[in-house]
Design a protein around this motif. Structure first.
Motif, PDB file in Angstrom:
ATOM      1  N   LEU A  97     -98.035   5.399  91.831  1.00 13.63           N
ATOM      2  CA  LEU A  97     -98.116   4.827  93.175  1.00 13.63           C
ATOM      3  C   LEU A  97     -99.249   5.453  93.971  1.00 13.63           C
ATOM      4  N   LEU A  98     -99.402   6.750  93.878  1.00 10.79           N
ATOM      5  CA  LEU A  98    -100.440   7.434  94.649  1.00 10.79           C
ATOM      6  C   LEU A  98    -101.841   7.030  94.207  1.00 10.79           C
ATOM      7  N   VAL A  99    -101.996   6.658  92.929  1.00  7.47           N
ATOM      8  CA  VAL A  99    -103.287   6.138  92.472  1.00  7.47           C
ATOM      9  C   VAL A  99    -103.681   4.911  93.287  1.00  7.47           C
ATOM     10  N   GLY A 100    -102.691   4.095  93.655  1.00  5.76           N
ATOM     11  CA  GLY A 100    -102.964   2.896  94.434  1.00  5.76           C
ATOM     12  C   GLY A 100    -103.472   3.175  95.830  1.00  5.76           C
ATOM     13  N   ALA A 101    -103.306   4.401  96.310  1.00  2.62           N
ATOM     14  CA  ALA A 101    -103.753   4.770  97.655  1.00  2.62           C
ATOM     15  C   ALA A 101    -105.141   5.384  97.656  1.00  2.62           C
ATOM     16  N   ALA A 102    -105.842   5.321  96.523  1.00  2.00           N
ATOM     17  CA  ALA A 102    -107.136   5.993  96.419  1.00  2.00           C
ATOM     18  C   ALA A 102    -108.161   5.469  97.413  1.00  2.00           C
ATOM     19  N   SER A 103    -108.017   4.198  97.828  1.00  2.00           N
ATOM     20  CA  SER A 103    -108.991   3.635  98.766  1.00  2.00           C
ATOM     21  C   SER A 103    -108.721   4.038 100.210  1.00  2.00           C
ATOM     22  N   ARG A 104    -107.554   4.637 100.475  1.00  2.00           N
ATOM     23  CA  ARG A 104    -107.229   5.068 101.833  1.00  2.00           C
ATOM     24  C   ARG A 104    -107.815   6.445 102.089  1.00  2.00           C
ATOM     25  N   LYS A 105    -108.179   6.706 103.326  1.00  2.00           N
ATOM     26  CA  LYS A 105    -108.864   7.960 103.644  1.00  2.00           C
ATOM     27  C   LYS A 105    -107.946   9.167 103.535  1.00  2.00           C
ATOM     28  N   ALA A 106    -106.697   9.014 103.952  1.00  2.00           N
ATOM     29  CA  ALA A 106    -105.813  10.178 103.971  1.00  2.00           C
ATOM     30  C   ALA A 106    -104.398   9.796 103.547  1.00  2.00           C
ATOM     31  N   PRO A 107    -104.210   9.444 102.253  1.00  3.28           N
ATOM     32  CA  PRO A 107    -102.857   9.123 101.809  1.00  3.28           C
ATOM     33  C   PRO A 107    -101.935  10.324 101.944  1.00  3.28           C
ATOM     34  N   ALA A 108    -100.764  10.105 102.490  1.00  2.00           N
ATOM     35  CA  ALA A 108     -99.810  11.201 102.710  1.00  2.00           C
ATOM     36  C   ALA A 108     -98.492  10.879 102.025  1.00  2.00           C
ATOM     37  N   GLN A 139     -92.489  -3.952  88.872  1.00  2.00           N
ATOM     38  CA  GLN A 139     -92.249  -3.515  90.241  1.00  2.00           C
ATOM     39  C   GLN A 139     -93.165  -2.358  90.610  1.00  2.00           C
ATOM     40  N   LEU A 140     -93.389  -1.469  89.656  1.00  2.00           N
ATOM     41  CA  LEU A 140     -94.295  -0.339  89.892  1.00  2.00           C
ATOM     42  C   LEU A 140     -95.719  -0.844  90.134  1.00  2.00           C
ATOM     43  N   ALA A 141     -96.163  -1.829  89.353  1.00  2.00           N
ATOM     44  CA  ALA A 141     -97.513  -2.365  89.521  1.00  2.00           C
ATOM     45  C   ALA A 141     -97.683  -3.014  90.890  1.00  2.00           C
ATOM     46  N   ILE A 142     -96.657  -3.724  91.356  1.00  2.00           N
ATOM     47  CA  ILE A 142     -96.727  -4.333  92.684  1.00  2.00           C
ATOM     48  C   ILE A 142     -96.720  -3.250  93.760  1.00  2.00           C
ATOM     49  N   GLY A 143     -95.845  -2.264  93.599  1.00  2.00           N
ATOM     50  CA  GLY A 143     -95.795  -1.169  94.553  1.00  2.00           C
ATOM     51  C   GLY A 143     -97.108  -0.420  94.627  1.00  2.00           C
ATOM     52  N   ARG A 144     -97.744  -0.192  93.474  1.00  6.64           N
ATOM     53  CA  ARG A 144     -99.046   0.489  93.447  1.00  6.64           C
ATOM     54  C   ARG A 144    -100.090  -0.314  94.213  1.00  6.64           C
ATOM     55  N   ALA A 145    -100.098  -1.642  94.038  1.00  7.81           N
ATOM     56  CA  ALA A 145    -101.047  -2.484  94.771  1.00  7.81           C
ATOM     57  C   ALA A 145    -100.805  -2.410  96.274  1.00  7.81           C
ATOM     58  N   LEU A 146     -99.545  -2.345  96.678  1.00 10.70           N
ATOM     59  CA  LEU A 146     -99.219  -2.288  98.102  1.00 10.70           C
ATOM     60  C   LEU A 146     -99.613  -0.959  98.735  1.00 10.70           C
TER      61      LEU A 146
END
Length: 230
Positions: A97-108, A139-146
């Motif tokens: 899931l955290l991999v999906g947040a790579a485009s965000r500046k400060a994933p927490a 479900q994990l793939a969708i969650g990662r995209a979100l």
């Protein structure tokens, strides 16, 4: 709104996409249907910049996307769940899931609303992705995209190889994303009953061309099942 105008793509000498023009309205769930091999996945890959377009234009909310690299499209609000899911089998659910947040500046960490949408992921967050069932991986793939906080979520056949109970759960989740969270969803699908149950609008492809479109509620009356039957 996603606007596609006159899109063409070739693989070698094969003309895969033929002057594709279609729209995906904001805040709606749009389904793209068609038999295997008609170009649906190629179209999605062009939308994400994974495959370059030969000609035509793509624009999202007035911003031209046709020549942007994939990471720029993600940064501007697109997210993609590919066919086959492509999760990382050796990473944990939470790490995926955290991999999906790579485009965000400060994933927490993983936001609670992701786990609220998919409670099974919270229960299994310390397990490796490869240990999950096919439905759980979807479900994990969708969650990662979100996790990238998209405005447009693009999914390629999320029901493929999934048990019926999970298919229904995925359908309910997609409707929640649209109705309660205001996301725009573009879904490629072959499973007619699933598509009809959740679609606001539909488009049908055949041999690389758009051959029909309309309201989801009118799919039976307009003979869409027969158009995509093998």
């Amino acid at each position: 709104m996603l606007n596609i105008e006159g899109l063409n793509q070739f693989y070698g000498g094969s003309h895969i996409l033929r002057d594709i023009s279609m729209t995906v309205p904001d805040g709606k769930l749009t389904v793209l249907l068609g038999r295997n091999g008609v170009g649906k996945t190629t179209l999605l890959r062009c939308l994400m910049g994974v495959v370059p377009t030969k000609s035509g234009t793509i624009a999202w909310r007035g911003q031209p996307f046709t020549r942007l690299p994939t990471y720029e499209r993600v940064a501007r609000g697109l997210a993609y769940v590919p066919q086959g899911r492509d999760i990382f089998p050796r990473l944990t659910v939470e790490e995926n899931l955290l991999v999906g947040a790579a485009s965000r500046k400060a994933p927490a960490g993983v936001p609670e609303h992701i786990y609220a949408l998919f409670p099974v992921l919270k229960d299994m967050r310390a397990r490796r992705g490869g240990d999950l069932s096919g439905g759980q991986q979807q479900q994990l793939a969708i969650g990662r995209a979100l996790m990238s906080e998209p405005q447009l979520l693009i999914l390629d056949e999320p029901t493929e190889g999934i048990q019926p109970s999970i298919i229904q759960e995925i359908g309910r989740t997609l409707r929640r994303l649209v109705d309660e969270m205001g996301l725009t969803v573009l879904l490629v699908e072959q499973y007619y009953d699933f598509a009809k149950a959740i679609a606001d609008r539909y488009w049908v492809m055949n041999r690389g061309e758009i051959v029909a479109n309309g309201l989801g509620a009118d799919m039976d009356a307009q003979g869409v099942r027969e158009m995509i039957a093998v």
